[in-house]
Motif scaffolding. Sequence first.
Motif, short mmCIF file in Angstrom:
data_model
loop_
_atom_site.label_atom_id
_atom_site.label_comp_id
_atom_site.label_asym_id
_atom_site.label_seq_id
_atom_site.Cartn_x
_atom_site.Cartn_y
_atom_site.Cartn_z
N UNK A 52 0.47 -0.75 -0.24
CA UNK A 52 0.11 -0.05 0.10
C UNK A 52 0.65 1.45 -0.22
N UNK A 53 1.58 1.44 0.47
CA UNK A 53 2.74 2.33 0.64
C UNK A 53 3.61 2.37 -0.53
N UNK A 54 3.65 1.33 -0.97
CA UNK A 54 4.53 1.75 -2.38
C UNK A 54 3.29 2.16 -3.58
N UNK A 55 2.64 2.59 -3.07
CA UNK A 55 1.08 2.54 -4.33
C UNK A 55 0.36 1.47 -5.64
N UNK A 56 1.20 -0.34 -4.91
CA UNK A 56 0.72 -1.70 -5.85
C UNK A 56 -0.83 -1.58 -3.99
N UNK A 57 -1.58 -0.87 -4.85
CA UNK A 57 -3.11 -2.13 -4.28
C UNK A 57 -3.06 -3.74 -4.03
N UNK A 58 -3.79 -3.72 -2.92
CA UNK A 58 -3.71 -5.05 -2.33
C UNK A 58 -4.77 -5.90 -2.97
N UNK A 59 -5.50 -5.51 -3.71
CA UNK A 59 -6.53 -6.23 -5.24
C UNK A 59 -4.93 -6.51 -6.45
N UNK A 60 -4.33 -5.52 -6.62
CA UNK A 60 -3.83 -5.52 -7.89
C UNK A 60 -2.59 -6.97 -7.15
N UNK A 61 -2.14 -6.71 -6.40
CA UNK A 61 -1.15 -7.96 -5.72
C UNK A 61 -1.54 -9.14 -5.38
N UNK A 62 -3.27 -9.37 -5.46
CA UNK A 62 -3.36 -10.53 -4.88
C UNK A 62 -4.13 -11.18 -5.95
N UNK A 63 -4.00 -10.22 -7.55
CA UNK A 63 -4.33 -10.89 -9.39
C UNK A 63 -3.03 -11.33 -9.32
N UNK A 64 -1.63 -11.70 -8.57
CA UNK A 64 -0.53 -12.35 -8.62
C UNK A 64 -0.56 -12.91 -7.83
N UNK A 65 -0.16 -12.99 -6.66
CA UNK A 65 -0.10 -14.44 -5.88
C UNK A 65 -1.71 -15.18 -5.04
N UNK A 66 -2.98 -14.65 -5.27
CA UNK A 66 -4.13 -14.63 -4.84
C UNK A 66 -4.33 -14.69 -3.29
N UNK A 67 -3.32 -15.18 -2.60
CA UNK A 67 -3.42 -15.23 -1.06
C UNK A 67 -1.87 -14.77 -0.80
N UNK A 68 -1.75 -13.75 -0.04
CA UNK A 68 -0.47 -13.20 0.27
C UNK A 68 0.17 -14.39 0.95
N UNK A 69 -0.56 -14.74 2.14
CA UNK A 69 -0.14 -15.23 3.07
C UNK A 69 0.29 -16.87 2.82
N UNK A 70 -0.26 -17.46 1.76
CA UNK A 70 -0.07 -18.41 1.17
C UNK A 70 1.39 -18.67 0.33
#
Length: 75
Positions: free
Chosen positions: A41-59
């Motif tokens: 979020x601080x880097x300007x990458x929305x969580x939704x965008x990140x989850x498109x790449x990794x689906x589940x951050x914790x996993x």
Amino acid sequence: MSKRAEDFMDSWLEAKVTDRHLKAPEKSAPILAKKCATDAKKAGVPLEELEEVVIDIKQAITDELTVAASKGKPG
């Protein structure tokens, strides 16, 4: 797929996953996932965008810790 989110995740994992995390991945993964979301979020990458790449951050972090532990090194 967002190249920006993919690059962020790759560089974040490389920078943040340490030997200390490999010793207790089940404890480290949730903490790292929360930090990753905050840093994204601080880097300007929305969580939704990140989850498109990794689906589940914790996993994704758990998987990274597992792979790194099997190799005997972080990242």
